[in-house]
Scaffold this active site. Structure first.
Site, mmCIF file in Angstrom:
data_model
loop_
_atom_site.group_PDB
_atom_site.id
_atom_site.type_symbol
_atom_site.label_atom_id
_atom_site.label_comp_id
_atom_site.label_asym_id
_atom_site.label_seq_id
_atom_site.Cartn_x
_atom_site.Cartn_y
_atom_site.Cartn_z
ATOM 1 N N GLU A 173 0.823 -1.132 0.007
ATOM 2 C CA GLU A 173 -0.043 -0.002 0.086
ATOM 3 C C GLU A 173 0.762 1.228 0.155
ATOM 4 O O GLU A 173 0.545 2.309 0.646
ATOM 5 C CB GLU A 173 -1.048 -0.031 1.243
ATOM 6 C CG GLU A 173 -2.047 -1.197 0.976
ATOM 7 C CD GLU A 173 -3.180 -1.336 2.168
ATOM 8 O OE1 GLU A 173 -2.941 -0.276 3.178
ATOM 9 O OE2 GLU A 173 -3.874 -1.863 2.252
ATOM 10 N N GLU A 291 -5.811 -8.368 -0.503
ATOM 11 C CA GLU A 291 -6.196 -7.826 0.582
ATOM 12 C C GLU A 291 -7.572 -7.543 -0.022
ATOM 13 O O GLU A 291 -8.157 -6.661 -0.566
ATOM 14 C CB GLU A 291 -5.995 -6.534 1.467
ATOM 15 C CG GLU A 291 -4.611 -6.728 1.967
ATOM 16 C CD GLU A 291 -3.906 -5.738 2.917
ATOM 17 O OE1 GLU A 291 -5.005 -4.951 3.554
ATOM 18 O OE2 GLU A 291 -3.031 -5.406 2.929
#
Length: 511
Positions: A173, A291
């Site tokens: 991320e 995710e």
């Protein structure tokens, strides 16, 4: 009741279902590792300190690959801290979750646990506070058979054979301002490309995942993907997607969360294919949706977030959401969406696995149990084999605030060509009533061709859940309304429900 219809056409093929689609995620966060998979003082702990009851549940869940050790955690992690004699490993602060990491469980221990549950390791490298040199050092330690100080160190630490990790995440991320070492797309793209090329110089057959957007609502979404892939297209194999959903009080939109995931996937594949066209490449970048889950992040931000310069607990209770029937139905619909993109989503990781936004929960010294979300995942992982089929259901629609009019029914099917077996997965989003579903079976079918079974997850109380006091309140139950007549299958789907229908050939036919 509402009415819906779909047709199973074994020629309407989306793509092969990669077993990695049923992966998961273990991060050093909350009680995921400590008091989750690892509790040496538990009565059911094995010789390595791992809970055997959890091992059995993970095996039942059917997880194929597990992403580790983060997540946000990895952006401040020094891999060297997690290897070697336990008594010599340093205790560190984890700035991502404001906790203390003991490093009692590290790479070697986690691999032994993976061997016990039968899952593949998907390893993330720190491109937040570290970079290319450290990634190469970890790669050499993990994957080189012998002949260097790092390979010899791994052997001295108890593992002569390499870990042979095949799939690696290039950070986590990195588009997020919350991430340690957050960079612009241009800066991250450069370091990720450099790292990827260096890792491929070691082993060109590695599979590398570059960070995509941490959600489709990020202000840099799509442009981030374009920039990082422009830098690294030739050196990587996947771009990641991350998406979490929660019921904020708008149930209609929440039940339609699969619409958002579908848009996310289509946008990322379009962006990747744009870069492919601009570069004149013959290589296709696939998606690692590494995710995804239901996550009540607002609870963490408003209630559970840890603060204080002198407050760094070890394995606190964080992100321990208790999932309802409605959550599990949405969860099942997200699985349907992933399967509907099996041609491009060839790796995915349910985030996470134990205690932390997880399908499996534990109590220290006590019991473990299955959350409502356990059941759609376990069923799909067990039976969605072979080829994903587009079944394009036809149904009434209902209005939502976020997505406009949305079909009440969504579905996908799979075909196991080796056996001719077909699995159908259906979600009914209707809140006010059940839906009568009619399915046209493959044209070569005839009465008696298939043995049919069906199981449904639903409840009169869509907020029902499983917990320590009542661990089996919600389960998958046989749907006895299913029947076949002349090549047509009929089944009643309760309101707010997820259903699996299995068709097993009794007189084998060529698919």
């Amino acid at each position: 009741m509402h009415i819906a219809h779909l047709t199973i056409n074994t020629s309407a093929r989306i793509g092969a279902i990669n077993p990695r689609l049923f992966g998961s995620f273990v991060e050093h966060l909350g009680r995921s590792v400590y008091d989750g998979i690892y509790e040496p003082g538990h009565p059911l702990a094995d010789g390595d300190g791992f809970r055997t009851d959890v091992i059995e549940l993970v095996k039942e869940l059917g997880v194929t690959a597990i992403r580790y050790p983060g997540g946000n955690f990895v952006s401040g992690f020094n891999w060297e801290d997690s290897v070697g004699p336990r008594e010599e490993r340093p205790t560190r602060l984890d700035l991502a979750w404001h906790t203390t990491e003991t490093n009692e469980v590290g790479l070697h221990e986690f691999q032994r646990w993976l061997d016990a549950v039968g899952s593949e390791l998907m390893l993330a490298v720190n491109l937040g506070t570290r970079g290319t040199p450290e990634a190469l050092e970890l790669l050499e330690y993990a994957n080189l058979a012998q002949g260097t100080a790092r390979a010899d160190r791994r052997a001295a630490n108890g593992r002569t054979e390499p870990f042979d990790v095949r799939i690696w995440c290039l950070g986590n991320e990195m588009d997020g301002p919350w991430q340690l070492g957050h960079r612009s797309a241009d800066d991250y793209g450069k370091v990720a490309a450099q790292t990827a090329r260096a890792m491929k110089a070691f082993d060109p057959d590695l599979e590398l995942v570059i960070c995509g957007s941490s959600s489709s609502s990020m202000p840099t979404f799509a442009e981030w993907e374009r920039v990082v892939l422009t830098h690294a297209y030739d050196a990587v194999d996947y771009i990641s997607c991350h998406a979490y959903y929660e019921n904020t009080g708008d149930l209609a939109s929440f039940l339609a969360s699969g619409i958002d995931m579908d848009h996310f996937i289509r946008s990322v594949t379009a962006t990747a294919d744009h870069v492919k066209a601009v570069r004149g490449s013959d290589k296709t970048i696939n998606i690692s949706f590494d995710e995804w889950n239901i996550w009540y992040n607002s609870r963490y931000e408003n209630v559970d977030k840890i603060t204080g310069v002198d407050n760094w607990p070890v394995a606190p209770r964080l992100l321990e959401d208790e999932y309802t029937v409605a959550d599990a139905v949405v969860f099942g619909s997200l699985l349907i969406t992933l399967l509907k993109h099996a041609d491009r989503v060839t790796s995915a990781s349910l985030a996470q696995l134990v205690n932390v936004i997880a399908p499996i929960m534990t109590e220290p010294g006590g019991a473990s149990w299955r959350q409502t979300t356990f059941f759609p995942f376990a069923a799909t992982a067990a039976n969605a084999n072979g080829i994903a089929l587009d079944v394009t259901p036809v149904s009434d629609s209902y209005p939502t605030e976020r997505f406009g009019d949305v079909p009440l029914v969504d579905a996908v099917a799979s075909l196991d060509e080796s056996t001719g077996s077909i699995a159908v997965y259906v979600v009914n989003r209707a809140v006010d009533a059940g839906t009568s579903l009619e399915i046209d079976l493959p044209s070569r079918a005839h009465p008696g061709t298939y043995a049919v079974t069906a199981r449904t997850l639903s409840d009169a109380d869509i907020n029902a859940s499983n917990n320590r006091e009542n661990p089996e309140r919600v389960v998958l139950a046989d749907n006895t309304t299913v029947s076949t007549d002349g090549g047509v299958l009929r089944i009643d789907l309760p309101a707010v429900s997820w259903t699996e229908i299995l068709l097993t050939p009794q007189n084998p036919v060529t698919a």
